[in-house]
Scaffold this active site. Structure first.
Site, short mmCIF file in Angstrom:
data_model
loop_
_atom_site.label_atom_id
_atom_site.label_comp_id
_atom_site.label_asym_id
_atom_site.label_seq_id
_atom_site.Cartn_x
_atom_site.Cartn_y
_atom_site.Cartn_z
N TYR A 117 0.86 -1.18 0.00
CA TYR A 117 0.00 0.00 0.00
C TYR A 117 0.90 1.23 0.00
O TYR A 117 1.44 1.63 1.02
CB TYR A 117 -0.90 0.04 1.23
CG TYR A 117 -1.95 -1.04 1.32
CD1 TYR A 117 -2.19 -1.92 0.28
CD2 TYR A 117 -2.72 -1.18 2.48
CE1 TYR A 117 -3.16 -2.90 0.39
CE2 TYR A 117 -3.69 -2.15 2.59
CZ TYR A 117 -3.90 -3.01 1.55
OH TYR A 117 -4.86 -3.99 1.68
N THR A 136 -23.35 1.26 -0.43
CA THR A 136 -23.66 2.52 0.23
C THR A 136 -24.37 3.50 -0.70
O THR A 136 -24.82 4.56 -0.27
CB THR A 136 -22.39 3.19 0.77
OG1 THR A 136 -21.55 3.55 -0.33
CG2 THR A 136 -21.64 2.26 1.71
N PRO A 145 -15.76 -4.96 2.37
CA PRO A 145 -16.96 -5.24 3.17
C PRO A 145 -18.15 -4.37 2.78
O PRO A 145 -19.29 -4.74 3.05
CB PRO A 145 -16.51 -4.93 4.61
CG PRO A 145 -15.38 -3.97 4.45
CD PRO A 145 -14.67 -4.38 3.20
N LEU A 146 -17.87 -3.26 2.11
CA LEU A 146 -18.95 -2.39 1.63
C LEU A 146 -19.12 -2.51 0.12
O LEU A 146 -19.75 -1.67 -0.51
CB LEU A 146 -18.67 -0.93 2.01
CG LEU A 146 -18.57 -0.66 3.52
CD1 LEU A 146 -18.21 0.79 3.78
CD2 LEU A 146 -19.87 -1.02 4.21
N GLY A 147 -18.57 -3.58 -0.45
CA GLY A 147 -18.74 -3.81 -1.88
C GLY A 147 -18.18 -2.71 -2.74
O GLY A 147 -18.78 -2.34 -3.76
#
Length: 283
Positions: free
Chosen positions: A60, A213, A206-208
């Site tokens: 990263y 959202t 986890p939030l696609g």
């Protein structure tokens, strides 16, 4: 209700909503996103809010996210668990290749130790299996690093059930990272194996990647409206309800989104909510 806990590796209690650090670096995991001061402030805010699991990776930035973790949080508190990954070399935005030869894994791990200012990494995860290197050699390198006290627990990233079963025959596996969220349940079989073995499952995306959202996720929006919550909070709360081994580490560079994500732990979903949400994704 506070952020529930999981015993990582059988000896490290972590709160189940942690913080991923991919959101602290630029697009494609390359270079900085904002200022170093802003990133440090967000990391400190997460710990102040009770986060005890920080998940990062050597690629990263590359290297930048680990540096920021150390700048913000070293010396680390006794309860803080720092997880990182090795086995992937990033060469540009969204450009990378696997590198799983034992000498490469050792070099990466030791570089992470220096950047993180650690003598031992709590959770060191093989970012990908290298198809050009025998699995036994890759796992053997991690086992050697563990025996030398350079890593405490071994984790794996992006594995099949078959690969996980093969791995646990050779080394103790404390954690797995695979994609898993309301819409993507392709790793449900891996999750079931983790449940049976007491292995932490850190779902990435986890939030696609934001899809859960945004407007359009009707069932998610319905449940969110009923609870006065956001769609993202519902998506994270569903993970906490779905399995006791799921430990999401959503990444963000925004203090507002950080607070929103952590507040998801207080959301209690009913059986009716869960039934509605279970229809969102393919089984």
């Amino acid at each position: 209700m506070t952020n529930p806990t999981f015993l990582l590796g059988g000896d490290l209690p972590v709160r189940r909503i942690g913080l991923g650090t991919g959101g602290l670096v630029g697009a494609g995991y390359w270079g900085p996103r904002g200022s170093r001061a802003e990133a440090r402030a967000l990391l400190r805010a997460a710990v102040e809010r009770g986060v005890t699991l920080i998940d990062t990776a050597d690629n990263y930035g590359p290297g930048l996210a680990e540096e920021l973790v150390a700048e913000a949080l070293h010396p680390y508190g006794e309860r803080l668990v720092v997880a990182t990954k090795g086995g992937v070399v990033r060469t540009g935005p969204d450009e990378w290749h696997v590198a799983g030869r034992p000498q490469e894994l050792r070099r990466m791990c030791e570089a992470s130790l220096r950047r993180l200012r650690l003598e031992r990494i709590d959770l060191y995860q093989l970012h990908r299996f290298d198809p050009a290197v025998p699995v036994a050699e890759q796992l053997g390198a991690l086992a050697e690093l563990r025996a030398e006290g350079k890593i405490r627990h071994i984790g794996l990233d992006t594995v099949t059930v078959e690969q996980l079963l093969l791995a646990v025959e050779s080394v103790p596996v404390a954690a797995v990272q695979n994609p898993f969220n309301l819409r993507d349940r392709s790793s449900a079989d891996v999750l079931a194996l983790c449940e049976a073995r007491g292995i932490a499952f850190l779902p990435y995306y986890p939030l696609g990647s934001g899809a859960l959202t945004r407007a359009g996720a009707t069932a998610v929006a319905e449940v969110a409206g009923a609870h006065g919550a956001t769609r993202g909070q519902v998506a994270l709360a569903w993970l906490l309800h779905r399995s006791p081994v799921l430990c999401p580490t959503p990444g963000t560079g925004s203090p507002v989104h950080l607070a929103e994500n952590l507040d998801a732990a207080a959301l209690s979903l009913s059986d009716g909510d869960l039934a509605l949400l279970d229809g969102v994704g393919a089984g």
